[in-house]
Scaffold this motif. Structure first.
Motif, PDB file in Angstrom:
ATOM      1  N   ASP A   3      52.710  40.303  40.192  1.00 42.11           N
ATOM      2  CA  ASP A   3      52.941  38.868  40.370  1.00 42.11           C
ATOM      3  C   ASP A   3      51.887  38.061  39.614  1.00 42.11           C
ATOM      4  O   ASP A   3      50.683  38.235  39.826  1.00 42.11           O
ATOM      5  N   GLU A   4      52.349  37.158  38.754  1.00 43.87           N
ATOM      6  CA  GLU A   4      51.402  36.351  37.965  1.00 43.87           C
ATOM      7  C   GLU A   4      50.537  35.460  38.848  1.00 43.87           C
ATOM      8  O   GLU A   4      49.403  35.123  38.490  1.00 43.87           O
ATOM      9  N   ASP A   5      51.040  35.048  40.015  1.00 45.16           N
ATOM     10  CA  ASP A   5      50.231  34.236  40.924  1.00 45.16           C
ATOM     11  C   ASP A   5      49.031  35.025  41.439  1.00 45.16           C
ATOM     12  O   ASP A   5      47.943  34.478  41.631  1.00 45.16           O
ATOM     13  N   ALA A   6      49.231  36.323  41.678  1.00 45.05           N
ATOM     14  CA  ALA A   6      48.140  37.164  42.189  1.00 45.05           C
ATOM     15  C   ALA A   6      47.036  37.335  41.151  1.00 45.05           C
ATOM     16  O   ALA A   6      45.860  37.474  41.503  1.00 45.05           O
ATOM     17  N   ALA A   7      47.407  37.308  39.878  1.00 43.89           N
ATOM     18  CA  ALA A   7      46.417  37.497  38.810  1.00 43.89           C
ATOM     19  C   ALA A   7      45.317  36.445  38.876  1.00 43.89           C
ATOM     20  O   ALA A   7      44.162  36.712  38.510  1.00 43.89           O
ATOM     21  N   ALA A   8      45.648  35.256  39.356  1.00 45.22           N
ATOM     22  CA  ALA A   8      44.661  34.172  39.458  1.00 45.22           C
ATOM     23  C   ALA A   8      43.590  34.466  40.503  1.00 45.22           C
ATOM     24  O   ALA A   8      42.528  33.838  40.512  1.00 45.22           O
ATOM     25  N   ASN A   9      43.855  35.444  41.380  1.00 45.48           N
ATOM     26  CA  ASN A   9      42.898  35.787  42.433  1.00 45.48           C
ATOM     27  C   ASN A   9      41.956  36.919  42.046  1.00 45.48           C
ATOM     28  O   ASN A   9      41.100  37.310  42.841  1.00 45.48           O
ATOM     29  N   ALA A  10      42.110  37.462  40.844  1.00 45.06           N
ATOM     30  CA  ALA A  10      41.303  38.607  40.420  1.00 45.06           C
ATOM     31  C   ALA A  10      39.811  38.258  40.412  1.00 45.06           C
ATOM     32  O   ALA A  10      39.425  37.131  40.113  1.00 45.06           O
ATOM     33  N   PHE A  11      38.991  39.235  40.755  1.00 39.46           N
ATOM     34  CA  PHE A  11      37.539  39.017  40.855  1.00 39.46           C
ATOM     35  C   PHE A  11      36.851  39.228  39.505  1.00 39.46           C
ATOM     36  O   PHE A  11      37.243  40.088  38.724  1.00 39.46           O
ATOM     37  N   ASP A  12      35.817  38.447  39.280  1.00 38.76           N
ATOM     38  CA  ASP A  12      34.938  38.672  38.134  1.00 38.76           C
ATOM     39  C   ASP A  12      33.792  39.546  38.629  1.00 38.76           C
ATOM     40  O   ASP A  12      32.755  39.062  39.090  1.00 38.76           O
ATOM     41  N   ASP A  13      34.032  40.860  38.575  1.00 35.62           N
ATOM     42  CA  ASP A  13      33.096  41.814  39.147  1.00 35.62           C
ATOM     43  C   ASP A  13      33.160  43.083  38.293  1.00 35.62           C
ATOM     44  O   ASP A  13      34.246  43.594  38.036  1.00 35.62           O
ATOM     45  N   PRO A  14      32.032  43.596  37.818  1.00 38.76           N
ATOM     46  CA  PRO A  14      32.049  44.768  36.943  1.00 38.76           C
ATOM     47  C   PRO A  14      32.643  46.009  37.605  1.00 38.76           C
ATOM     48  O   PRO A  14      33.046  46.958  36.908  1.00 38.76           O
ATOM     49  N   ARG A  15      32.708  46.018  38.930  1.00 38.02           N
ATOM     50  CA  ARG A  15      33.270  47.182  39.629  1.00 38.02           C
ATOM     51  C   ARG A  15      34.788  47.083  39.777  1.00 38.02           C
ATOM     52  O   ARG A  15      35.425  48.033  40.246  1.00 38.02           O
ATOM     53  N   PHE A  16      35.362  45.933  39.382  1.00 37.10           N
ATOM     54  CA  PHE A  16      36.777  45.672  39.643  1.00 37.10           C
ATOM     55  C   PHE A  16      37.573  45.575  38.353  1.00 37.10           C
ATOM     56  O   PHE A  16      37.165  44.899  37.406  1.00 37.10           O
ATOM     57  N   ILE A  17      38.733  46.240  38.317  1.00 37.08           N
ATOM     58  CA  ILE A  17      39.644  46.168  37.170  1.00 37.08           C
ATOM     59  C   ILE A  17      41.017  45.740  37.693  1.00 37.08           C
ATOM     60  O   ILE A  17      41.586  46.421  38.561  1.00 37.08           O
ATOM     61  N   PHE A  18      41.522  44.613  37.179  1.00 38.49           N
ATOM     62  CA  PHE A  18      42.838  44.131  37.611  1.00 38.49           C
ATOM     63  C   PHE A  18      43.907  44.608  36.631  1.00 38.49           C
ATOM     64  O   PHE A  18      43.729  44.527  35.412  1.00 38.49           O
ATOM     65  N   VAL A  19      45.012  45.103  37.170  1.00 37.47           N
ATOM     66  CA  VAL A  19      46.135  45.587  36.350  1.00 37.47           C
ATOM     67  C   VAL A  19      47.392  44.824  36.766  1.00 37.47           C
ATOM     68  O   VAL A  19      47.878  44.997  37.875  1.00 37.47           O
ATOM     69  N   ARG A  20      47.890  43.948  35.865  1.00 31.66           N
ATOM     70  CA  ARG A  20      49.064  43.156  36.226  1.00 31.66           C
ATOM     71  C   ARG A  20      50.349  43.911  35.912  1.00 31.66           C
ATOM     72  O   ARG A  20      51.047  43.656  34.934  1.00 31.66           O
ATOM     73  N   HIS A  21      50.604  44.917  36.745  1.00 32.83           N
ATOM     74  CA  HIS A  21      51.813  45.732  36.596  1.00 32.83           C
ATOM     75  C   HIS A  21      52.241  46.259  37.955  1.00 32.83           C
ATOM     76  O   HIS A  21      51.449  46.318  38.902  1.00 32.83           O
ATOM     77  N   ASN A  22      53.489  46.663  38.033  1.00 33.60           N
ATOM     78  CA  ASN A  22      54.042  47.281  39.233  1.00 33.60           C
ATOM     79  C   ASN A  22      53.307  48.595  39.511  1.00 33.60           C
ATOM     80  O   ASN A  22      52.986  49.337  38.585  1.00 33.60           O
ATOM     81  N   PHE A  23      53.083  48.887  40.796  1.00 34.12           N
ATOM     82  CA  PHE A  23      52.311  50.088  41.121  1.00 34.12           C
ATOM     83  C   PHE A  23      53.068  51.393  40.875  1.00 34.12           C
ATOM     84  O   PHE A  23      52.506  52.481  41.038  1.00 34.12           O
ATOM     85  N   LYS A  24      54.331  51.293  40.455  1.00 25.55           N
ATOM     86  CA  LYS A  24      55.020  52.537  40.081  1.00 25.55           C
ATOM     87  C   LYS A  24      54.428  53.110  38.787  1.00 25.55           C
ATOM     88  O   LYS A  24      54.691  54.263  38.437  1.00 25.55           O
ATOM     89  N   TYR A  25      53.623  52.317  38.083  1.00 19.77           N
ATOM     90  CA  TYR A  25      52.966  52.781  36.857  1.00 19.77           C
ATOM     91  C   TYR A  25      51.514  53.177  37.107  1.00 19.77           C
ATOM     92  O   TYR A  25      50.704  53.218  36.182  1.00 19.77           O
ATOM     93  N   ILE A  26      51.180  53.485  38.341  1.00 18.30           N
ATOM     94  CA  ILE A  26      49.790  53.741  38.715  1.00 18.30           C
ATOM     95  C   ILE A  26      49.170  54.863  37.880  1.00 18.30           C
ATOM     96  O   ILE A  26      48.050  54.723  37.386  1.00 18.30           O
ATOM     97  N   ARG A  27      49.883  55.974  37.692  1.00 18.27           N
ATOM     98  CA  ARG A  27      49.307  57.088  36.940  1.00 18.27           C
ATOM     99  C   ARG A  27      49.006  56.700  35.496  1.00 18.27           C
ATOM    100  O   ARG A  27      47.924  56.977  34.969  1.00 18.27           O
ATOM    101  N   ASN A  28      49.982  56.027  34.851  1.00 20.79           N
ATOM    102  CA  ASN A  28      49.807  55.650  33.445  1.00 20.79           C
ATOM    103  C   ASN A  28      48.587  54.765  33.226  1.00 20.79           C
ATOM    104  O   ASN A  28      47.809  54.974  32.277  1.00 20.79           O
ATOM    105  N   PHE A  29      48.423  53.766  34.101  1.00 25.10           N
ATOM    106  CA  PHE A  29      47.330  52.820  33.883  1.00 25.10           C
ATOM    107  C   PHE A  29      45.976  53.385  34.291  1.00 25.10           C
ATOM    108  O   PHE A  29      44.950  53.030  33.710  1.00 25.10           O
ATOM    109  N   LEU A  30      45.955  54.289  35.260  1.00 26.35           N
ATOM    110  CA  LEU A  30      44.686  54.946  35.580  1.00 26.35           C
ATOM    111  C   LEU A  30      44.263  55.845  34.413  1.00 26.35           C
ATOM    112  O   LEU A  30      43.079  55.904  34.053  1.00 26.35           O
ATOM    113  N   ARG A  31      45.219  56.534  33.820  1.00 28.61           N
ATOM    114  CA  ARG A  31      44.889  57.368  32.649  1.00 28.61           C
ATOM    115  C   ARG A  31      44.402  56.515  31.486  1.00 28.61           C
ATOM    116  O   ARG A  31      43.524  56.933  30.725  1.00 28.61           O
ATOM    117  N   TYR A  32      44.996  55.338  31.339  1.00 31.92           N
ATOM    118  CA  TYR A  32      44.553  54.420  30.291  1.00 31.92           C
ATOM    119  C   TYR A  32      43.071  54.100  30.444  1.00 31.92           C
ATOM    120  O   TYR A  32      42.343  53.911  29.472  1.00 31.92           O
TER     121      TYR A  32
END
Length: 300
Positions: free
Chosen positions: A55-84
């Motif tokens: 959801d593009e609305d959720a992207a606005a809530n992402a944290f500016d934190d070096p420990r945090f990585i935001f991925v604006r995609h459906n969680f059915k792609y979890i494996r692909n983006f973690l490998r990325y």
């Protein structure tokens, strides 16, 4: 006073269930307003947290934190983006399923029968299929199946017959149109409950929620390190049954396969034998929690 984007459900119980290690890698696949993620980060020092949300609305809530990585995609792609991000295994995965309170309260998203607006219901507004497309284009058998299986609507045939008759005259585009067409199918005594089931059925089909959940659960089992935790909050029986069966048996039918010695061959084991539900106090302060169920599993 401005309403919070989303109030996290079963927050303390979820965090406890994750059993967070300060140097571990974790995934919140339903980031939303960031309530659960914010709490997870309190326990992480040198580890990382990946937050998924389509959801593009959720992207606005992402944290500016070096420990945090935001991925604006459906969680059915979890494996692909973690490998990325060069991540093969993680220590914990959290999923708070369903629709955020923010989306329910935004009329133009079309999730709630409380408002006027387009019959949309897309969690990802870049997706093509809307609830209006389903209502206007699916055949009779397809619509009956959706309302019976996903909404458990007893008079689904009558509802669909009226929909099909109405759409022959003009396309059904708005919530108000839709409600007017099915009005005489709805018992006034149970109007809200009936409409909630109808809207749930359309939302599940629009977003292919159960297919996505199955993909996610299968990937999660392979992504967790031994001893890693899977924490899932569900809101209706269809979701909960899939999660319960997968934890129990490693499949969605719940059929346990056993080896020669009688041991169940599942890669996950339930941490909480009894499902965890919100306290009366939480339900009173956050109505969305009313139907929530929390299940926790550990990678064997």
């Amino acid at each position: 006073m401005e309403q919070p984007y989303h109030i996290p459900v079963l927050l303390n119980e979820s965090i406890e269930g994750l059993n967070i290690q300060h140097d571990g890698d974790y995934v919140d696949v339903t980031f939303g307003g960031g309530g659960h993620s914010r709490e997870i980060l309190r326990y992480i020092e040198t580890g990382r947290l990946f937050g998924f949300d389509q959801d593009e609305d959720a992207a606005a809530n992402a944290f500016d934190d070096p420990r945090f990585i935001f991925v604006r995609h459906n969680f059915k792609y979890i494996r692909n983006f973690l490998r990325y991000h060069d991540v093969e295994k993680v220590d914990g995965i959290l999923a708070d399923l369903g629709v955020s309170s923010h989306d329910f309260d935004v009329a133009e998203r079309g999730f709630s029968f409380r408002f006027s607006g387009e019959l949309d219901m897309r969690m990802n507004r870049d997706a093509k299929l809307t609830a209006a497309d389903i209502v206007n284009e699916y055949d009779e058998a397809g619509l009956i199946k959706i309302f019976r299986e996903y909404g458990e609507i007893n008079n689904a045939y009558r509802l669909v017959t009226q929909l099909i008759a109405a759409r022959r005259n003009s396309p059904v585009k708005t919530i108000d149109q839709f409600k007017a067409i099915i009005a005489n199918c709805v018992s006034k005594k149970n109007e809200s409950k009936y409409l909630a089931k109808v809207f749930q059925a359309l939302r599940i089909e629009t977003n292919k929620e159960l297919d996505v959940l199955k993909d996610f659960l299968e990937q999660s089992a392979s992504l967790l390190k031994p001893g890693g935790r899977l924490v899932v909050i569900t809101y209706h029986s269809l979701e909960d049954r899939l999660v319960k069966n997968f934890i129990k048996a490693g499949n969605f039918e719940g059929n346990q396969e056993k080896d020669f010695y009688g041991n169940v061959s599942s890669v996950l084991k339930a941490v909480n034998r009894k499902v965890i539900v919100p306290s009366e106090e939480e339900v009173n302060s956050n109505p969305r929690a009313r139907s929530a169920k929390l299940r926790i599993a550990e990678k064997v």
